[in-house]
Design a protein around this motif. Structure first.
Motif, PDB file in Angstrom:
ATOM      1  N   VAL A 140       0.839  -1.196   0.000  1.00 52.86           N
ATOM      2  CA  VAL A 140       0.000   0.000   0.000  1.00 52.86           C
ATOM      3  C   VAL A 140       0.878   1.252   0.000  1.00 52.86           C
ATOM      4  CG1 VAL A 140      -1.683   1.334   1.320  1.00 52.86           C
ATOM      5  CG2 VAL A 140      -1.963  -1.125   1.092  1.00 52.86           C
ATOM      6  N   TRP A 141       1.912   1.261   0.850  1.00 50.14           N
ATOM      7  CA  TRP A 141       2.801   2.420   0.904  1.00 50.14           C
ATOM      8  C   TRP A 141       3.550   2.603  -0.405  1.00 50.14           C
ATOM      9  CZ3 TRP A 141       2.136   6.388   3.680  1.00 50.14           C
ATOM     10  CH2 TRP A 141       1.617   6.300   4.978  1.00 50.14           C
ATOM     11  N   THR A 142       3.924   1.501  -1.045  1.00 51.89           N
ATOM     12  CA  THR A 142       4.612   1.587  -2.331  1.00 51.89           C
ATOM     13  C   THR A 142       3.709   2.208  -3.384  1.00 51.89           C
ATOM     14  OG1 THR A 142       5.916  -0.370  -1.776  1.00 51.89           O
ATOM     15  CG2 THR A 142       5.821   0.255  -4.088  1.00 51.89           C
TER      16      THR A 142
ATOM     17  N   TRP B 239       1.998  12.189  -9.428  1.00 50.41           N
ATOM     18  CA  TRP B 239       1.230  13.416  -9.268  1.00 50.41           C
ATOM     19  C   TRP B 239       2.158  14.628  -9.328  1.00 50.41           C
ATOM     20  CZ3 TRP B 239       1.332  16.538  -4.697  1.00 50.41           C
ATOM     21  CH2 TRP B 239       0.415  17.576  -4.703  1.00 50.41           C
ATOM     22  N   ALA B 240       3.289  14.561  -8.614  1.00 48.67           N
ATOM     23  CA  ALA B 240       4.251  15.666  -8.620  1.00 48.67           C
ATOM     24  C   ALA B 240       4.852  15.845 -10.010  1.00 48.67           C
ATOM     25  CB  ALA B 240       5.343  15.402  -7.588  1.00 48.67           C
ATOM     26  N   LEU B 241       5.136  14.745 -10.686  1.00 47.11           N
ATOM     27  CA  LEU B 241       5.665  14.806 -12.046  1.00 47.11           C
ATOM     28  C   LEU B 241       4.645  15.447 -12.987  1.00 47.11           C
ATOM     29  CD1 LEU B 241       8.034  13.998 -13.875  1.00 47.11           C
ATOM     30  CD2 LEU B 241       6.850  11.844 -14.280  1.00 47.11           C
ATOM     31  N   GLY B 242       3.397  15.140 -12.789  1.00 48.27           N
ATOM     32  CA  GLY B 242       2.342  15.746 -13.601  1.00 48.27           C
ATOM     33  C   GLY B 242       2.277  17.248 -13.426  1.00 48.27           C
TER      34      GLY B 242
ATOM     35  N   LEU C  93      -4.823  11.164  -9.415  1.00 47.37           N
ATOM     36  CA  LEU C  93      -3.704  10.505  -8.745  1.00 47.37           C
ATOM     37  C   LEU C  93      -3.589  10.960  -7.297  1.00 47.37           C
ATOM     38  CD1 LEU C  93      -0.986  10.611 -11.538  1.00 47.37           C
ATOM     39  CD2 LEU C  93      -2.246   8.613 -10.733  1.00 47.37           C
ATOM     40  N   LEU C  94      -3.812  12.244  -7.046  1.00 48.95           N
ATOM     41  CA  LEU C  94      -3.754  12.746  -5.683  1.00 48.95           C
ATOM     42  C   LEU C  94      -4.845  12.121  -4.830  1.00 48.95           C
ATOM     43  CD1 LEU C  94      -2.616  14.619  -3.550  1.00 48.95           C
ATOM     44  CD2 LEU C  94      -4.128  16.404  -4.404  1.00 48.95           C
TER      45      LEU C  94
ATOM     46  N   LEU D 107       2.087   6.884  -6.679  1.00 48.70           N
ATOM     47  CA  LEU D 107       1.048   7.825  -7.083  1.00 48.70           C
ATOM     48  C   LEU D 107       1.432   9.260  -6.762  1.00 48.70           C
ATOM     49  CD1 LEU D 107      -2.177   5.891  -6.080  1.00 48.70           C
ATOM     50  CD2 LEU D 107      -1.327   6.329  -8.379  1.00 48.70           C
ATOM     51  N   VAL D 108       2.059   9.488  -5.611  1.00 45.76           N
ATOM     52  CA  VAL D 108       2.470  10.846  -5.249  1.00 45.76           C
ATOM     53  C   VAL D 108       3.569  11.335  -6.187  1.00 45.76           C
ATOM     54  CG1 VAL D 108       3.606  12.216  -3.454  1.00 45.76           C
ATOM     55  CG2 VAL D 108       1.724  10.695  -2.857  1.00 45.76           C
TER      56      VAL D 108
END
Length: 51
Positions: A5-7, A16-19, A32-33, A12-13
């Motif tokens: 789950v943490w992976t 999201w930051a890359l997006g 994604l967020l 996803l984070v």
């Protein structure tokens, strides 16, 4: 299971930051967020259960 789950949340984070940096997929960034936040909440709720 919790490591998985943490992976997923971390991936996803990062996506999201890359997006935000690349400025692609306006709605996808927020999706994604939201998925990352759902993963965090799920992990917190499941992590508290001790039998």
């Amino acid at each position: 299971m919790l490591n998985l789950v943490w992976t997923v949340v971390a991936i996803l984070v990062v996506l999201w930051a890359l997006g935000f940096a690349v400025n692609i997929g306006g709605g996808l960034i927020h999706l994604l967020l939201v998925l990352a936040l759902i993963g965090i909440v799920y992990n917190v709720l499941v992590g508290r259960r001790t039998i």
